[in-house]
Design an enzyme around this catalytic site. Structure first.
Site, PDB file in Angstrom:
ATOM      1  N   CYS A   1       0.853  -1.195   0.000  1.00  0.00           N
ATOM      2  CA  CYS A   1       0.000   0.000   0.000  1.00  0.00           C
ATOM      3  C   CYS A   1       0.889   1.246   0.000  1.00  0.00           C
ATOM      4  O   CYS A   1       1.190   1.824   1.052  1.00  0.00           O
ATOM      5  CB  CYS A   1      -0.929   0.000   1.216  1.00  0.00           C
ATOM      6  SG  CYS A   1      -2.138   1.333   1.157  1.00  0.00           S
TER       7      CYS A   1
ATOM      8  N   THR B   1     -25.863   2.427  10.106  1.00  0.00           N
ATOM      9  CA  THR B   1     -26.941   2.246   9.137  1.00  0.00           C
ATOM     10  C   THR B   1     -27.834   3.479   9.138  1.00  0.00           C
ATOM     11  O   THR B   1     -27.942   4.174  10.150  1.00  0.00           O
ATOM     12  CB  THR B   1     -27.796   1.008   9.465  1.00  0.00           C
ATOM     13  OG1 THR B   1     -28.821   0.864   8.469  1.00  0.00           O
ATOM     14  CG2 THR B   1     -28.458   1.115  10.834  1.00  0.00           C
ATOM     15  N   TYR B   2     -28.400   3.749   7.970  1.00  0.00           N
ATOM     16  CA  TYR B   2     -29.414   4.807   7.866  1.00  0.00           C
ATOM     17  C   TYR B   2     -30.753   4.177   7.517  1.00  0.00           C
ATOM     18  O   TYR B   2     -31.672   4.849   7.065  1.00  0.00           O
ATOM     19  CB  TYR B   2     -28.985   5.839   6.809  1.00  0.00           C
ATOM     20  CG  TYR B   2     -27.681   6.523   7.190  1.00  0.00           C
ATOM     21  CD1 TYR B   2     -27.666   7.544   8.146  1.00  0.00           C
ATOM     22  CD2 TYR B   2     -26.472   6.111   6.650  1.00  0.00           C
ATOM     23  CE1 TYR B   2     -26.472   8.139   8.533  1.00  0.00           C
ATOM     24  CE2 TYR B   2     -25.270   6.698   7.026  1.00  0.00           C
ATOM     25  CZ  TYR B   2     -25.290   7.720   7.966  1.00  0.00           C
ATOM     26  OH  TYR B   2     -24.103   8.308   8.352  1.00  0.00           O
ATOM     27  N   ASN B   3     -30.839   2.835   7.738  1.00  0.00           N
ATOM     28  CA  ASN B   3     -32.067   2.080   7.463  1.00  0.00           C
ATOM     29  C   ASN B   3     -32.562   2.263   6.039  1.00  0.00           C
ATOM     30  O   ASN B   3     -33.757   2.392   5.788  1.00  0.00           O
ATOM     31  CB  ASN B   3     -33.165   2.457   8.479  1.00  0.00           C
ATOM     32  CG  ASN B   3     -32.753   2.103   9.900  1.00  0.00           C
ATOM     33  OD1 ASN B   3     -32.351   0.970  10.162  1.00  0.00           O
ATOM     34  ND2 ASN B   3     -32.805   3.069  10.788  1.00  0.00           N
ATOM     35  N   THR B   4     -31.613   2.306   5.099  1.00  0.00           N
ATOM     36  CA  THR B   4     -31.980   2.393   3.686  1.00  0.00           C
ATOM     37  C   THR B   4     -31.271   1.273   2.917  1.00  0.00           C
ATOM     38  O   THR B   4     -30.216   0.790   3.329  1.00  0.00           O
ATOM     39  CB  THR B   4     -31.553   3.738   3.062  1.00  0.00           C
ATOM     40  OG1 THR B   4     -30.116   3.834   3.105  1.00  0.00           O
ATOM     41  CG2 THR B   4     -32.165   4.918   3.799  1.00  0.00           C
TER      42      THR B   4
ATOM     43  N   THR C   1     -31.379  -3.326   8.474  1.00  0.00           N
ATOM     44  CA  THR C   1     -30.256  -3.976   7.784  1.00  0.00           C
ATOM     45  C   THR C   1     -29.370  -4.787   8.731  1.00  0.00           C
ATOM     46  O   THR C   1     -28.299  -5.237   8.337  1.00  0.00           O
ATOM     47  CB  THR C   1     -29.381  -2.911   7.073  1.00  0.00           C
ATOM     48  OG1 THR C   1     -28.848  -2.013   8.063  1.00  0.00           O
ATOM     49  CG2 THR C   1     -30.180  -2.126   6.051  1.00  0.00           C
TER      50      THR C   1
ATOM     51  N   GLU D   1     -23.683   4.098   0.633  1.00  0.00           N
ATOM     52  CA  GLU D   1     -24.042   2.823   1.251  1.00  0.00           C
ATOM     53  C   GLU D   1     -22.921   1.793   1.088  1.00  0.00           C
ATOM     54  O   GLU D   1     -22.826   0.842   1.868  1.00  0.00           O
ATOM     55  CB  GLU D   1     -25.325   2.272   0.623  1.00  0.00           C
ATOM     56  CG  GLU D   1     -26.557   3.123   0.921  1.00  0.00           C
ATOM     57  CD  GLU D   1     -27.790   2.665   0.143  1.00  0.00           C
ATOM     58  OE1 GLU D   1     -28.785   2.304   0.795  1.00  0.00           O
ATOM     59  OE2 GLU D   1     -27.758   2.676  -1.104  1.00  0.00           O
TER      60      GLU D   1
END
Length: 545
Positions: free
Chosen positions: A187, A439-442, A451, A516
């Site tokens: 790297c 999470t943004y629950n999408t 999720t 996401e």
């Protein structure tokens, strides 16, 4: 006298990181005068090639590149504006100025989708200012992580503590260990950053010629660096004993914990770097050029606004075959939840499913490419360049099973780290939790989606690849939730990150937003770090008992 002037000059550059506007203005004024003095000293030469501008000497060259970085990355608007204006003034004098290469912080994510330094909310601005005050830079990793400011804050606090606050290891050792860890995965992005930091804190340039030039104590760390990066299940208490009981160059337990946390942090950060296609920093090799653009005349205003570097991201959403991808995944999640409620598999069946998934994970091919051969520039920082992750099942070998109930982060690792390196266990725990629960629950265009099942499957799949088993988890869920292209991406990014390609990144979850996908990479990074840490801490615990 020259040394004093050099220190004063460095102090002025550091003054640009101050939260006090008048201090920044004073530092900027001094820098402007210094730079213009250097420009005027070479200005008579510019008449030879007025159209192209003259090539600055290397000292001025470095300063101009630093100004370019500040004009794009400094979180303080006044500094960005003054640096942009100063570069414009220098260009007007016929001096060739640098321009950024590439199109933003990531090769995989269009620049327009990443938070612009000039357009952030108050909480993110505060995080950016903290980072800039600590390191005098806002790096590309931070900009990509800024999709999720709360996680970024936790990540930067932990990294700052490991690298700069009071701790068992001296500062130059810390950065050298970072170089060793990042070099295991070739790297160059992280290696270059920490070579600069190593020199900044007074590191010996001879050590950079190769690991064999570093102190014996650091050379001895090479073996566990190698094992943790590629086959952590092979680490034993004997490895630990050799480090702690070498009479002349021995490590203390506290020093070793500090080193192990740094090694695992930078192995996993290498995964994130490759997994997000992180570009070289503007002021590092590969991040800028002094050559004029070939198509149109370069305008200095592009420095400030990022024009002229459009990233034509493929419109993957237009592909018909993807339309049902998210709906199918959501339907499988729903069915699994119903099955959970209806029946519970026996312990024997759960153990069988784990072993099957562990064996199958060995057969997932990371990449069709040839083996990556590290460049001499990188490989000199570690020994045994041929040692890497290998598919053991092909040779009839298996990764042994590590039962989480016998040694877990929550019940064992956390307290050991906190005891030997106070506060770090707490910081790591917060960072692990933040990534696991992010999470943004999408899911793509769908809102209010739980999720948690998906996130647990990803985390447990990574730990399964490392042989770590949770008795209360049904590993049959993994094949239901993670398709083949996603498994290839996960295994490549976690086990052989240097082989990660843009095509792999784009081939999983094609309807999902970049905002996401970055949390997936954070999850992979933290799951990998915790897996490595568990093996290291278990070996240390066995040595201690």
């Amino acid at each position: 006298m020259m040394e004093m002037q050099h220190q004063e000059s460095l102090g002025r550059w550091d003054g640009l990181s101050s939260r006090d506007a008048s201090s920044r203005a004073e530092a900027m004024e001094f820098i402007c005068q210094e730079v213009m003095r250097k420009v005027e000293a070479i200005e008579p030469k510019k008449a030879a090639t007025p159209a192209l501008g003259s090539s600055p000497n290397s000292d001025l060259n470095d300063i101009l590149v630093h100004l370019l970085m500040l004009s794009r990355r400094c979180p303080f608007e006044d500094v960005r504006g003054r640096c942009t204006q100063l570069l414009r003034d220098i260009q007007d004098l016929g001096i060739r100025i640098p321009r950024p290469l590439g199109s933003g912080p990531s090769r995989f994510i269009p620049e327009k989708e990443i938070l612009q330094v000039s357009k952030v909310d108050a909480s993110t601005q505060a995080i950016f200012e903290d980072a800039f005050a600590a390191l005098h830079r806002l790096d590309n990793i931070s900009l990509v992580m800024s999709f999720h400011p709360q996680y970024l804050g936790s990540f930067l606090r932990t990294q700052h503590y490991l690298l700069q606050m009071d701790g068992p290891l001296p500062l130059h050792y810390r950065h050298y260990i970072c170089i060793m860890a990042a070099a295991r995965h070739q790297c160059s992005y992280l290696v270059n950053l920490h070579v600069n930091d190593f020199l900044q804190v007074g590191g010996n340039t001879k050590w950079l010629n190769g690991l064999n030039e570093a102190p014996q104590k650091l050379q001895q760390l090479g073996e566990i660096n190698k094992i943790l990066a590629h086959r952590p299940w092979l680490l034993t208490k004997e490895h630990i004993e050799r480090l702690l009981k070498t009479e002349e160059h021995s490590w203390s337990l506290a020093e070793l914990i500090h080193a192990v946390v740094l090694l695992t942090h930078y192995h996993s950060l290498s995964s994130f770097t490759f997994g997000c296609g992180i570009m070289p920093e503007i002021n590092c090799d590969g991040g800028h050029t002094f050559r004029p653009p070939s198509v149109s005349q370069y305008c200095v205003c592009d420095i400030a606004n990022g024009n002229g570097h459009a990233n034509h991201h493929d419109d993957l959403l237009g592909n018909q075959e993807m339309c049902g991808e998210v709906e199918e995944l959501m339907e499988r999640m729903k069915q699994l939840q119903e099955c959970r409620d209806d029946e519970e598999a026996s312990q024997e069946e759960m153990a069988t499913r784990f072993e099957r998934e562990k064996t199958e994970s060995m057969l997932v091919v990371t990449s069709e490419d040839e083996e990556c051969v590290p460049s001499r520039d990188i490989s000199r920082h570690f020994e045994d360049t041929s040692y890497g992750y290998q598919d053991f099942s092909r040779r009839g070998e298996q990764v042994p099973t590590f039962r989480a109930q016998d040694y877990s982060w929550e019940d064992h690792g956390f307290s050991l780290v906190n005891r030997l390196y106070p506060d770090v266990g707490q910081m790591l725990d917060e960072k692990f939790q933040m990534a696991y629960n992010l999470t943004y629950n999408t899911m793509a265009t769908h809102k209010d989606v739980d999720t948690s099942m998906l996130r647990r499957a990803i985390w447990n799949y990574i730990h399964c690849m490392f042989g770590i088993r949770y008795d209360d988890y049904d590993y049959g869920e993994i094949n239901q939730l993670l398709d083949r292209s996603f498994k290839i991406y996960i295994k490549t990014m976690v086990c052989s990150p240097e082989k990660t390609t843009k095509r792999m990144y784009e081939s999983f979850w094609r309807q999902f937003q970049h905002s996401e996908k970055v949390p997936v990479n954070l999850l992979l990074m933290e799951a990998r770090m915790q897996a490595e840490l568990l093996y290291a801490l278990r070996a240390i615990t066995r040595y201690m008992t």
